[in-house]
Write a protein that holds these residues in place. Structure first.
Motif, PDB file in Angstrom:
ATOM      1  N   MET A   1       0.834  -1.211   0.000  1.00  0.00           N
ATOM      2  CA  MET A   1       0.000   0.000   0.000  1.00  0.00           C
ATOM      3  C   MET A   1       0.864   1.255   0.000  1.00  0.00           C
ATOM      4  O   MET A   1       1.679   1.467   0.881  1.00  0.00           O
ATOM      5  CB  MET A   1      -0.881   0.027   1.275  1.00  0.00           C
ATOM      6  CG  MET A   1      -2.289  -0.445   1.032  1.00  0.00           C
ATOM      7  SD  MET A   1      -3.190   0.662  -0.052  1.00  0.00           S
ATOM      8  CE  MET A   1      -3.396   2.074   1.049  1.00  0.00           C
ATOM      9  N   ASN A   2       0.651   2.084  -0.983  1.00  0.00           N
ATOM     10  CA  ASN A   2       1.383   3.338  -1.000  1.00  0.00           C
ATOM     11  C   ASN A   2       0.640   4.392  -0.184  1.00  0.00           C
ATOM     12  O   ASN A   2      -0.434   4.152   0.335  1.00  0.00           O
ATOM     13  CB  ASN A   2       1.610   3.801  -2.432  1.00  0.00           C
ATOM     14  CG  ASN A   2       2.792   3.094  -3.075  1.00  0.00           C
ATOM     15  OD1 ASN A   2       2.650   1.980  -3.551  1.00  0.00           O
ATOM     16  ND2 ASN A   2       3.941   3.713  -3.050  1.00  0.00           N
ATOM     17  N   ALA A 184       0.705   7.457 -10.462  1.00  0.00           N
ATOM     18  CA  ALA A 184       2.171   7.446 -10.441  1.00  0.00           C
ATOM     19  C   ALA A 184       2.684   8.369  -9.334  1.00  0.00           C
ATOM     20  O   ALA A 184       3.599   8.018  -8.591  1.00  0.00           O
ATOM     21  CB  ALA A 184       2.735   7.865 -11.796  1.00  0.00           C
ATOM     22  N   MET A 187       3.100   7.059  -5.980  1.00  0.00           N
ATOM     23  CA  MET A 187       4.228   6.133  -5.796  1.00  0.00           C
ATOM     24  C   MET A 187       5.564   6.864  -5.702  1.00  0.00           C
ATOM     25  O   MET A 187       6.606   6.228  -5.561  1.00  0.00           O
ATOM     26  CB  MET A 187       4.248   5.119  -6.939  1.00  0.00           C
ATOM     27  CG  MET A 187       3.063   4.160  -6.880  1.00  0.00           C
ATOM     28  SD  MET A 187       3.168   2.843  -8.113  1.00  0.00           S
ATOM     29  CE  MET A 187       2.333   3.606  -9.511  1.00  0.00           C
ATOM     30  N   LYS A 188       5.551   8.204  -5.807  1.00  0.00           N
ATOM     31  CA  LYS A 188       6.794   8.969  -5.682  1.00  0.00           C
ATOM     32  C   LYS A 188       7.478   8.623  -4.357  1.00  0.00           C
ATOM     33  O   LYS A 188       6.830   8.607  -3.307  1.00  0.00           O
ATOM     34  CB  LYS A 188       6.497  10.475  -5.731  1.00  0.00           C
ATOM     35  CG  LYS A 188       6.364  11.029  -7.142  1.00  0.00           C
ATOM     36  CD  LYS A 188       7.713  11.360  -7.745  1.00  0.00           C
ATOM     37  CE  LYS A 188       7.632  11.785  -9.193  1.00  0.00           C
ATOM     38  NZ  LYS A 188       7.234  13.185  -9.338  1.00  0.00           N
ATOM     39  N   ALA A 189       8.772   8.381  -4.403  1.00  0.00           N
ATOM     40  CA  ALA A 189       9.511   8.015  -3.186  1.00  0.00           C
ATOM     41  C   ALA A 189       9.335   9.075  -2.096  1.00  0.00           C
ATOM     42  O   ALA A 189       9.107   8.752  -0.933  1.00  0.00           O
ATOM     43  CB  ALA A 189      10.988   7.813  -3.512  1.00  0.00           C
ATOM     44  N   ASN A 192       6.510   8.740   0.153  1.00  0.00           N
ATOM     45  CA  ASN A 192       6.395   7.459   0.849  1.00  0.00           C
ATOM     46  C   ASN A 192       7.494   7.211   1.874  1.00  0.00           C
ATOM     47  O   ASN A 192       7.769   6.069   2.217  1.00  0.00           O
ATOM     48  CB  ASN A 192       6.379   6.321  -0.179  1.00  0.00           C
ATOM     49  CG  ASN A 192       5.064   6.271  -0.939  1.00  0.00           C
ATOM     50  OD1 ASN A 192       4.066   5.784  -0.425  1.00  0.00           O
ATOM     51  ND2 ASN A 192       5.054   6.817  -2.135  1.00  0.00           N
ATOM     52  N   LEU A 193       8.090   8.302   2.349  1.00  0.00           N
ATOM     53  CA  LEU A 193       9.185   8.136   3.298  1.00  0.00           C
ATOM     54  C   LEU A 193       8.686   7.502   4.603  1.00  0.00           C
ATOM     55  O   LEU A 193       9.409   6.738   5.249  1.00  0.00           O
ATOM     56  CB  LEU A 193       9.889   9.473   3.550  1.00  0.00           C
ATOM     57  CG  LEU A 193      10.488  10.112   2.279  1.00  0.00           C
ATOM     58  CD1 LEU A 193      11.133  11.442   2.584  1.00  0.00           C
ATOM     59  CD2 LEU A 193      11.506   9.180   1.612  1.00  0.00           C
ATOM     60  N   LEU A 195       6.435   5.204   4.831  1.00  0.00           N
ATOM     61  CA  LEU A 195       6.337   3.767   4.567  1.00  0.00           C
ATOM     62  C   LEU A 195       7.689   3.093   4.779  1.00  0.00           C
ATOM     63  O   LEU A 195       7.777   2.005   5.372  1.00  0.00           O
ATOM     64  CB  LEU A 195       5.840   3.565   3.132  1.00  0.00           C
ATOM     65  CG  LEU A 195       5.668   2.138   2.638  1.00  0.00           C
ATOM     66  CD1 LEU A 195       4.617   1.406   3.459  1.00  0.00           C
ATOM     67  CD2 LEU A 195       5.268   2.119   1.164  1.00  0.00           C
ATOM     68  N   ILE A 196       8.735   3.748   4.306  1.00  0.00           N
ATOM     69  CA  ILE A 196      10.096   3.222   4.472  1.00  0.00           C
ATOM     70  C   ILE A 196      10.442   3.102   5.956  1.00  0.00           C
ATOM     71  O   ILE A 196      10.960   2.078   6.401  1.00  0.00           O
ATOM     72  CB  ILE A 196      11.128   4.171   3.797  1.00  0.00           C
ATOM     73  CG1 ILE A 196      10.823   4.335   2.324  1.00  0.00           C
ATOM     74  CG2 ILE A 196      12.554   3.655   3.995  1.00  0.00           C
ATOM     75  CD1 ILE A 196      10.737   3.053   1.575  1.00  0.00           C
ATOM     76  N   ILE A 199       8.707   0.147   7.412  1.00  0.00           N
ATOM     77  CA  ILE A 199       9.353  -1.129   7.052  1.00  0.00           C
ATOM     78  C   ILE A 199      10.638  -1.315   7.872  1.00  0.00           C
ATOM     79  O   ILE A 199      10.908  -2.389   8.398  1.00  0.00           O
ATOM     80  CB  ILE A 199       9.673  -1.190   5.528  1.00  0.00           C
ATOM     81  CG1 ILE A 199       8.383  -1.241   4.698  1.00  0.00           C
ATOM     82  CG2 ILE A 199      10.556  -2.396   5.205  1.00  0.00           C
ATOM     83  CD1 ILE A 199       8.593  -1.250   3.189  1.00  0.00           C
ATOM     84  N   LYS A 200      11.398  -0.225   8.022  1.00  0.00           N
ATOM     85  CA  LYS A 200      12.679  -0.319   8.730  1.00  0.00           C
ATOM     86  C   LYS A 200      12.509  -0.615  10.216  1.00  0.00           C
ATOM     87  O   LYS A 200      13.334  -1.301  10.824  1.00  0.00           O
ATOM     88  CB  LYS A 200      13.483   0.974   8.547  1.00  0.00           C
ATOM     89  CG  LYS A 200      14.237   1.012   7.234  1.00  0.00           C
ATOM     90  CD  LYS A 200      14.691   2.391   6.859  1.00  0.00           C
ATOM     91  CE  LYS A 200      15.691   2.971   7.823  1.00  0.00           C
ATOM     92  NZ  LYS A 200      16.062   4.356   7.420  1.00  0.00           N
ATOM     93  N   GLU A 202      10.139  -2.255  11.614  1.00  0.00           N
ATOM     94  CA  GLU A 202       9.534  -3.563  11.861  1.00  0.00           C
ATOM     95  C   GLU A 202      10.548  -4.505  12.529  1.00  0.00           C
ATOM     96  O   GLU A 202      11.690  -4.593  12.110  1.00  0.00           O
ATOM     97  CB  GLU A 202       9.125  -4.118  10.486  1.00  0.00           C
ATOM     98  CG  GLU A 202       8.300  -5.342  10.501  1.00  0.00           C
ATOM     99  CD  GLU A 202       8.289  -5.939   9.095  1.00  0.00           C
ATOM    100  OE1 GLU A 202       8.009  -7.121   8.994  1.00  0.00           O
ATOM    101  OE2 GLU A 202       8.600  -5.213   8.125  1.00  0.00           O
ATOM    102  N   PHE A 204      12.088  -8.110  13.253  1.00  0.00           N
ATOM    103  CA  PHE A 204      12.066  -9.426  12.596  1.00  0.00           C
ATOM    104  C   PHE A 204      13.210 -10.270  13.110  1.00  0.00           C
ATOM    105  O   PHE A 204      14.075  -9.792  13.807  1.00  0.00           O
ATOM    106  CB  PHE A 204      12.120  -9.276  11.067  1.00  0.00           C
ATOM    107  CG  PHE A 204      13.346  -8.606  10.571  1.00  0.00           C
ATOM    108  CD1 PHE A 204      14.443  -9.357  10.160  1.00  0.00           C
ATOM    109  CD2 PHE A 204      13.432  -7.221  10.516  1.00  0.00           C
ATOM    110  CE1 PHE A 204      15.583  -8.731   9.695  1.00  0.00           C
ATOM    111  CE2 PHE A 204      14.585  -6.602  10.049  1.00  0.00           C
ATOM    112  CZ  PHE A 204      15.670  -7.352   9.634  1.00  0.00           C
TER     113      PHE A 204
END
Lengths: 204, 204
Positions: A1-2, A184, A187-189, A192-193, A195-196, A199-200, A202, A204
Motif C-alpha cells: 500500500m502506497n 504514479a 508512488m513517488k519516493a 512514501n518516506l 512507509l520506508i 518497514i525499517k 519492523e 524481525f
C-alpha cells in the motif's frame, strides 16, 4: 500500500482546451474532490453555498488573505476569487486527491507554497483545433477568439514550469491520462518516506 | 500524442524483493527493451552473445570504460559488468523504454549522468515477507540471509534518492504499477518541450 494522503492536482490550460469537461469527468471518481473556491461576487440563480462557492463579503475575504487562509487568490472585475486552505487540507487528510482548476499565475503560486502539488497543463491537439473549438462555441466574437488564441500562445511558454502535459485528443482519454499521472505520483519516493520508516522499524 | 523517445527505467531493490520476476513480466510488452550488459566473465552453458550478455575481454572492457561507452560499470569477483551506452541509446531512438535492472550504486551513477532516467525501487510488503522469501528459496544459509537483510536495510536509506517506490504485493500488480509510472513519465512537461514548439509554430 502506497501513501494515502491526498495530492493537490492543479489543472490549467487555455480556454477551449476542454479542461472544464475533463475535470467534470475526473471527479466522477470517488477518490477525487473538487476544490470549492471562495468568492465575493453574489450568488447566481441556482448557486449554492459550499457546493458551487463559499460566498464571503469583501471584509471577510480580506481577513482570510491576512490570516493566510487562502492557498491562492486573485481579483477579477472587482471581485475576489480564492482557494481556501482548510477545505483542501480537510479533503487531503480524508485521502482524497483535490482537483484545482485554476489559471497559470495562481497555479504557479500554489506550487511555490506547496511544492508537492502536481501541475498538469491541458493542451488541445493543435492550435487550429483550439480555434475551431472556440468558434464552435458560437458565443464569442472574432476579436475575443483572437485574444484568447494570443493568450493561449503566451501560456504555452509557461508549460516548462508545469509537471505534466496532457494532450486532449478525447475527454475520456485525457481523464484517464490524469488518473495515470495521479496514480504514479502516489508512488513517488518522496511521498512514501513514512512507509520506508515503517518497514525499517519492523522487528524481525 | 506525447513524446515518443524511449525512457531509461532503472529497477532496483533488495535481493528477495522480486524485482527479477517483475522485470520478466514487464518486458513481455513490446514497448520495453531489456538492457543487455557487457561482461568479462565467460559464458555459461546456454548463454548467448547479444541475448544474455555481450562478452568481452578485460582489455576490450577497459577500452570501453576509457571511451565512455558504458553508462555504468562495476567489478565483482574479478569480473567486470557494465551497461553499454550504444545499445540503450539505439533502443531509445526506436521508441522503446529501456529497462535496466541494476543495484543502487550503479543506478545513482546512471541518474547522475542521465537525469532524465527514472529510478524505481521495489520493496517487499514487509521485511518479514522479505525474510520469508529468502528462506523460501532454500538456497541460502542463515548467515547469508542475515547479511542480505542487513544490506536491504542499508539500501532502504537510499530510497529518497529514487524517484518511485513500488511495493511488490503481487508480481502482476507491481508490473502494472511500473507501466503506470512509465506512462506518466512520458507526459512529463520536460519530455514534451518539442511538442509545445510544434504547436506554437503551427500557422493558423
Amino acid at each position: 500500500m502506497n501513501n494515502n494522503k491526498g495530492i493537490i492536482v492543479i489543472i490549467s490550460g487555455p480556454s477551449g482546451s476542454g479542461k472544464g469537461t475533463i475535470v467534470k469527468e475526473i471527479i466522477k471518481h470517488d477518490r477525487y474532490a473538487l476544490s470549492i473556491s471562495v468568492t465575493t461576487r453574489s450568488p447566481r440563480v441556482g448557486e449554492k453555498e459550499g457546493i458551487h462557492y463559499f460566498f464571503k463579503s469583501r471584509q471577510e475575504f480580506e481577513e482570510m488573505i491576512h490570516r493566510g487562509d487562502l492557498i491562492e487568490w486573485a481579483e477579477f472585475c472587482e471581485n475576489y476569487y480564492g482557494t481556501p486552505r482548510s477545505y483542501v487540507e480537510k479533503m487531503q487528510s480524508e485521502g482524497k486527491d483535490v482537483i484545482l482548476e485554476i489559471e497559470v499565475q495562481g497555479a504557479l503560486k500554489v506550487k511555490e507554497l506547496n511544492p508537492e502539488a502536481v501541475l498538469i497543463f491541458i493542451v488541445p491537439p493543435s492550435l487550429t483545433e483550439l480555434k475551431n473549438r472556440l468558434i464552435g462555441r458560437g458565443t464569442e466574437k472574432e476579436e475575443i477568439i483572437e485574444k484568447r488564441l494570443k493568450r493561449a500562445l503566451e501560456e504555452l511558454d509557461m508549460i516548462n514550469k508545469y509537471d505534466y502535459l496532457v494532450v486532449n485528443d478525447s475527454i475520456h482519454e485525457a481523464a484517464n491520462k490524469i488518473h495515470t499521472i495521479v496514480e504514479a505520483e502516489h508512488m513517488k519516493a518522496t511521498r512514501n518516506l513514512d512507509l520506508i520508516e515503517k518497514i525499517k522499524k519492523e522487528r524481525f
